[in-house]
Design a protein around this motif. Structure first.
Motif, PDB file in Angstrom:
ATOM      1  N   VAL A 109       0.893  -1.095  -0.121  1.00  0.00           N
ATOM      2  CA  VAL A 109      -0.020   0.095   0.113  1.00  0.00           C
ATOM      3  C   VAL A 109       0.730   1.206  -0.246  1.00  0.00           C
ATOM      4  O   VAL A 109       2.028   1.268   0.853  1.00  0.00           O
ATOM      5  CB  VAL A 109      -0.919   0.108   1.359  1.00  0.00           C
ATOM      6  N   PRO A 110       0.662   2.190  -0.954  1.00  0.00           N
ATOM      7  CA  PRO A 110       1.581   3.397  -0.981  1.00  0.00           C
ATOM      8  C   PRO A 110       1.213   4.385   0.308  1.00  0.00           C
ATOM      9  O   PRO A 110       0.081   4.165   0.864  1.00  0.00           O
ATOM     10  CB  PRO A 110       0.872   4.372  -2.096  1.00  0.00           C
ATOM     11  N   ALA A 111       2.030   5.028   0.577  1.00  0.00           N
ATOM     12  CA  ALA A 111       1.980   6.132   1.772  1.00  0.00           C
ATOM     13  C   ALA A 111       1.002   6.956   1.585  1.00  0.00           C
ATOM     14  O   ALA A 111       0.582   7.081   0.335  1.00  0.00           O
ATOM     15  CB  ALA A 111       3.488   6.850   1.963  1.00  0.00           C
ATOM     16  N   ARG A 112       0.336   7.315   2.480  1.00  0.00           N
ATOM     17  CA  ARG A 112      -0.863   8.325   2.201  1.00  0.00           C
ATOM     18  C   ARG A 112      -0.583   9.682   1.770  1.00  0.00           C
ATOM     19  O   ARG A 112      -1.325  10.343   0.999  1.00  0.00           O
ATOM     20  CB  ARG A 112      -1.604   8.685   3.897  1.00  0.00           C
ATOM     21  N   ARG A 113       0.645  10.134   1.684  1.00  0.00           N
ATOM     22  CA  ARG A 113       1.255  11.240   1.233  1.00  0.00           C
ATOM     23  C   ARG A 113       1.304  11.233  -0.316  1.00  0.00           C
ATOM     24  O   ARG A 113       1.844  12.213  -0.903  1.00  0.00           O
ATOM     25  CB  ARG A 113       2.094  12.093   2.036  1.00  0.00           C
ATOM     26  N   ASP A 114       1.619  10.044  -0.657  1.00  0.00           N
ATOM     27  CA  ASP A 114       2.014   9.856  -2.090  1.00  0.00           C
ATOM     28  C   ASP A 114       1.031  10.020  -2.972  1.00  0.00           C
ATOM     29  O   ASP A 114       0.396   8.900  -3.477  1.00  0.00           O
ATOM     30  CB  ASP A 114       2.725   8.472  -2.311  1.00  0.00           C
ATOM     31  N   THR A 115       0.515  11.077  -3.351  1.00  0.00           N
ATOM     32  CA  THR A 115      -0.788  11.243  -4.355  1.00  0.00           C
ATOM     33  C   THR A 115      -0.767  10.795  -5.414  1.00  0.00           C
ATOM     34  O   THR A 115      -1.679  10.344  -6.154  1.00  0.00           O
ATOM     35  CB  THR A 115      -1.233  12.662  -4.003  1.00  0.00           C
ATOM     36  N   LYS A 116       0.575  10.803  -6.228  1.00  0.00           N
ATOM     37  CA  LYS A 116       0.599  10.189  -7.576  1.00  0.00           C
ATOM     38  C   LYS A 116       0.246   8.609  -7.337  1.00  0.00           C
ATOM     39  O   LYS A 116      -0.252   8.241  -8.542  1.00  0.00           O
ATOM     40  CB  LYS A 116       1.919  10.600  -7.886  1.00  0.00           C
TER      41      LYS A 116
END
Length: 155
Positions: free
Chosen positions: A87-94
């Motif tokens: 799962v990507p980090a929450r701050r990684d919007t891209k």
């Protein structure tokens, strides 16, 4: 020697919420003490075993709603992913935007699986079977529903 005496590992099912941008783990069906729902794999057999006069498309949509897993935070639908999905980090919007585009189709019902099941069942049953006409009618309904879904996807 081997480890055949060890029980197989039951991994929790992994889900992502595209709205919250979070990942969650939920117990698998085998781990649950009180089985509240069935999974979609036996849906067609259950439909034909019950002498239901319900429309096949309505039945599938109803079961899809029952089996929908909702996010504990925002109550939107979560999407099941592979157990080793990172799962990507929450701050990684891209990364979340890419993931949202890739997984958006999983929030809608895809009737192709049910269409294939009906085609195979029709081939096995034969024209003289009492269920043949019902299978044929339901196949036509499912193909119409799939056309509607595909039209929505087109820009």
């Amino acid at each position: 020697m081997g480890f055949s005496w060890l029980p197989g590992k039951n991994y929790k099912r992994h889900y992502v919420c595209l709205s919250c941008q979070k990942g969650f783990k939920r117990p698998s069906r085998e781990d649950m003490k009180h089985e509240a729902s069935v999974d979609l794999s036996h849906l067609m057999e259950e439909y034909y075993q019950s002498s239901s006069e319900q429309d096949i498309v309505a039945y599938i949509e109803e079961q899809f709603e029952v089996l929908k897993v909702v996010c504990p935070h925002c109550q939107s639908q979560m999407i099941q992913v592979h157990y080793d999905f990172e799962v990507p980090a929450r701050r990684d919007t891209k990364a979340w935007e890419k993931l949202s585009v890739a997984l958006q189709s999983k929030t809608e019902i895809d009737y192709t699986t049910y269409i294939i099941w009906h085609k195979q069942k029709i081939r096995r049953e034969g024209r003289k079977s009492p269920q043949f006409t019902l299978l044929q009618q339901n196949l036509e309904e499912l193909e119409k529903a799939q056309e509607v879904v595909e039209k929505k996807k087109r820009p």
